[in-house]
Structures are given as C-alpha cells and as structure tokens.
Scaffold this active site. Sequence first.
Site, short mmCIF file in Angstrom:
data_model
loop_
_atom_site.label_atom_id
_atom_site.label_comp_id
_atom_site.label_asym_id
_atom_site.label_seq_id
_atom_site.Cartn_x
_atom_site.Cartn_y
_atom_site.Cartn_z
N PHE A 152 38.32 30.18 38.01
CA PHE A 152 38.59 28.88 37.37
C PHE A 152 37.89 28.70 36.03
O PHE A 152 38.30 27.87 35.23
CB PHE A 152 38.18 27.72 38.31
CG PHE A 152 36.69 27.43 38.30
CD1 PHE A 152 36.12 26.66 37.29
CD2 PHE A 152 35.86 27.92 39.30
CE1 PHE A 152 34.75 26.40 37.27
CE2 PHE A 152 34.49 27.66 39.28
CZ PHE A 152 33.94 26.91 38.26
N LYS A 176 48.08 35.93 38.61
CA LYS A 176 47.83 34.88 39.61
C LYS A 176 46.62 34.09 39.12
O LYS A 176 45.49 34.51 39.27
CB LYS A 176 47.53 35.52 40.97
CG LYS A 176 47.82 34.67 42.19
CD LYS A 176 47.03 33.38 42.28
CE LYS A 176 45.61 33.57 42.78
NZ LYS A 176 44.82 32.30 42.69
N SER A 229 34.11 35.18 42.44
CA SER A 229 32.81 35.22 43.11
C SER A 229 32.61 36.58 43.80
O SER A 229 33.58 37.26 44.14
CB SER A 229 32.74 34.10 44.13
OG SER A 229 33.78 34.26 45.08
N CYS A 284 30.00 33.17 33.74
CA CYS A 284 29.37 34.29 34.46
C CYS A 284 28.25 34.88 33.63
O CYS A 284 27.48 35.69 34.11
CB CYS A 284 30.41 35.34 34.81
SG CYS A 284 31.07 36.13 33.36
#
Length: 485
Positions: A152, A176, A229, A284
């Site tokens: 996201f 996706k 994640s 990140c």
Amino acid sequence: MSTENILQNYINNEWRQSSASEYLDVTNPATTEVLGKVPLSPSAEVDQAVQAAAEALVEWRRTPPTNRIQYLFKFKNLLEANFDDIARTITMECGKTLDESRGEMRRAIENVEVACGIPTLMQGYNLEDIATGIDEVMIRQPVGVCAAIAPFNFPGMIVFWFMPYAIACGNTYIVKPSEKVPLTMQKIFQLIEQVGLPKGVINLVNGSKETVDTILEHPTIKAISFVGSTPVAKYVYGRATANGKRAQCQGGAKNPMIVLPDADDELTRIAVTESAFGCAGQRCLAASLAVMVGEAKDWFPDAMTEAATTRVVGYGLEAGVEMGPVITSQSKDRIEGLIQKGSDEGAKVLVDGRNASISGYEAGNFVRPTILNDVNPSGEIAQTEIFGPVLSLIHVNTIDDAIAMVNSGRYGNMACLFTGSGAAARKFRYEAEIGNIGINLGVAAPMAFFPFSGWKESFFGDMHGQGRDAVEFFTQKKVVAERWA
Ligand code: NAD
C-alpha cells in the site's frame, strides 16, 4: 453504490467489471471519505488475465526491442503529462503529502526511462573459437508471463521497479495492486490504454489473498515480483518457488541510523527527521532506530524532540502540511499499541504522538511524530517494524557497538551512518550486513539503474528490482555453440 466508483480490471486491453462477490471500500485516510469500491477478483479473472498475457506473448516476444521501447517512450510522456493528477490520487488514497507523492512518481518514471535502454541492457555475450571453428553465444530471452503484487505504501512507484523492465524484455504482465490503494493503478492503466500496446501485454487484476494465491498457483505464470510485509513475502516466495516460478520478494524493515560524535548536527537532524517522519514513517526505508554513539547523545535527543514537536501534520493535499495520516485506523491502533509497549519496556516517551486530533480531520488516522528514548535494545520495540512516525533512540559507546547492533537485527533493508570521517564511513559500509547503505543520507533509495538491494528478512530471492538485476530476473539465458563446416 454509484457505478462510477466501482473499480474495474483491465484485461486484454478492455476495462472489465469484476464478478467478485466481495468489494472493499477504498478510503481516504485523512478524511475517511470512501473513494471507491475495489473488487476481490475471483480466480477465474486472474485466469482470464493470464490467458490474455499468454496469447500476447507469442507476438510480443518477437517484436524487436527497439520497437517495444517506443511504447515506453510514449508511456513516459503520458506519465509526465498526467503527473500531478496521479500524485493527487496517491495523496488521497495513501495519505502522504503531495510533494511526497510527486517524489514517488518521479522515481517511478525513472524506471521507465532506464527500461528504454533495453536494446543495450538486454544484450548477451559471445566468444569466437571456443574450440577450433566453434563459436559460442549467450542470448537473453523473455521468461514468459510475469506478475507483480504490490503493497500500500507506494501505490504508484513499486510496480515500476519491475513492469517496465519485464515488458521491455519481451515478457507480458499482470499487476495486482494493494487493495488498500488501487485507485492510482486505475489512473496509470488509463494511460497504458492510451499507449496502445498490443492486446494483453499488460493486465490489471484487483484483489487480495485469493487473487494472490491464484497467481502463485497458476502454471502459466513464470515469475513473480512481490513487495510487502516479511511474513507475506516469505509465504509468497515459498509458494511461488515450490511451484517452479522465479520469485523476488521484498519484505519489511527496521532501519537504523548511526550518529557518530563527529556528525554534522544540522545535516543529521534534517536527514533523520525526513527519514523517520516522511510519509508518516510508512516507507520501507524509514528511519526507525537512531543509535547515538558517545557524545552524540548530548544533542541528538533534543534536536529530534524539537523536530517531532514542530512537524506540521494534516491532510496531504493542503499547503504547508509536512506529514499525513497512516493508512488505516487498524494501523493507527497498532502503532499506538507499540508506543505503549516501548514505554512498558522502559523507554522514556520524549514526544507522544498518540491521540492526535487534527482540526477539520478529527476522524482521520493520524499519529503525530513520536520519540522514544533509552529504548531497551533487546525489547520488542527495538526489533519490530513499527511502520509509523515513531523514532526510537538508543545509546552505545563505540561504532563497533553500533555496527554489532545493526548486524544483530533480523532485517537488512537499509542502514545509514552520519559522520565526518571517511575511515568510519568505509568501516561501516564494509561491515554492515545490510543491502542499502546511506552515508550522511537518511533515505538511501537506490536510483532506477541500481538494484533495490534488501538483505536478510527484507528480501527473499536472488535478483532484486530495478536496473540490471531486473533485466537478469526478466530474462533467461540461452547458450548456443555453433560449428559450420
Ligand atoms: P502486505 O504484506 O500486507 O501486503 C502486500 C501485498 O500482499 C498486497 O497486495 C496484499 O493484497 C497481499 N497480501 C496480503 N496478505 C496476504 C496473504 N496472507 N496472502 C497473500 N497475499 C497477501 O504489506 P502492506 O501492509 O501493503 O505494505 C507494507 C509492508 O511492505 C511493510 O512491511 C513494508 O516494509 C513493506 N515494504 C517493503 C519494501 C521493500 O522494498 N522492501 C517496499 C515497500 C514496502
């Protein structure tokens, strides 16, 4: 539910309404306004996209690379022409400030530019006379149908670490997006539609776990790029490779900043602040832990306290706002719970960003910048990815202690050192077991022509995204030995 807000899939160059039985709300995290409904596409729709991509592959891989990149030049121009519109969409669905969204799209476009070099990047090599009269040549061929599964926090950029290289190399593609932020890809695919690629070269399928699982199981998909994640990255890597696919899976992070006593105070303060609180800590490559060495502790906590207290928090579309909300109310609760956990473990809460209320946006998912000092190095808060605007401070005596702390972490996405010493910088870059290193920089994001090089639990696979690694990932080598009488 108005039909204009129902997101669609893009398969075989057609916008298609999903037959999904379940739709999720896409919500603006600052205003809580529902922006759209995203389908959780069933397996059959993944299969339709795969069939379209497989049919497109036959001609697309035969299209000369010089012709393939003409579509990318056109795509770049369309992205530039629609730059601010896409950036606004990113801010609305993801929460970051408009400048941060613009920065994200700039990095995305750079990958299109680099992929335009594919006629050079994709070349193999050769040697005449490997034996008398015999020549050998290595050529690169596309892998086949490939797919990206995105997180996201960068609704635009992350797909671009992979997709432009994949199609430039002659593969066909399925995207996706994250079901939390699917609007940006709708916009980007409206531009892809204008690019005029042959049918089925790039496809979009919205969804979540079931959609991903179908991608992981589909025998026609040959390579998967995942970013998200660590638990999901591990799962995707395990299942994709067990099914014989190539996989590159980028996971979570806990990025330390080492501050040496000889660091430039002003530069360090600005860089660490931007890294910790930029994008509300949802990068990140966000600074999560500051390791103060020796006397750095005499000034650094006060400087961070000042920076955290004065940062302007609000709706990212408004001028002057320096930090937006976190993505969901569940994220906010999780981050606030971790702040409490840090405090329970003995940390001093120098600045407490919990229970934030932003005027005009009281229902938004806001957490203000937070500073925890004297964090327990072996406690949960020092090891856990918080993914919010929380900076933990730890004090050690030497650079060796600091590097040992960096290397004891389970992640290896990024670590940064702040110093005036070239010798300290060299020692750090030599010894740190981390894939992306910053020296006097707080967000050491590799440019498009370098690999995005996470290590340890931040990455599962061999070839990273971007640059030459991407070309390696999206091609298979064929070696031909030839003798002609
Ligand atoms: P996430 O793992 O929840 O989701 C990522 C993708 O996986 C989404 O498309 C989602 O639909 C799908 N997914 C989620 N759960 C799944 C499951 N059980 N089975 C199959 N698919 C599943 O990640 P997120 O919350 O969207 O993104 C934030 C995370 O991504 C952070 O940990 C962050 O560090 C990481 N991240 C890493 C990098 C990097 O370069 N290493 C870059 C950006 C984000």
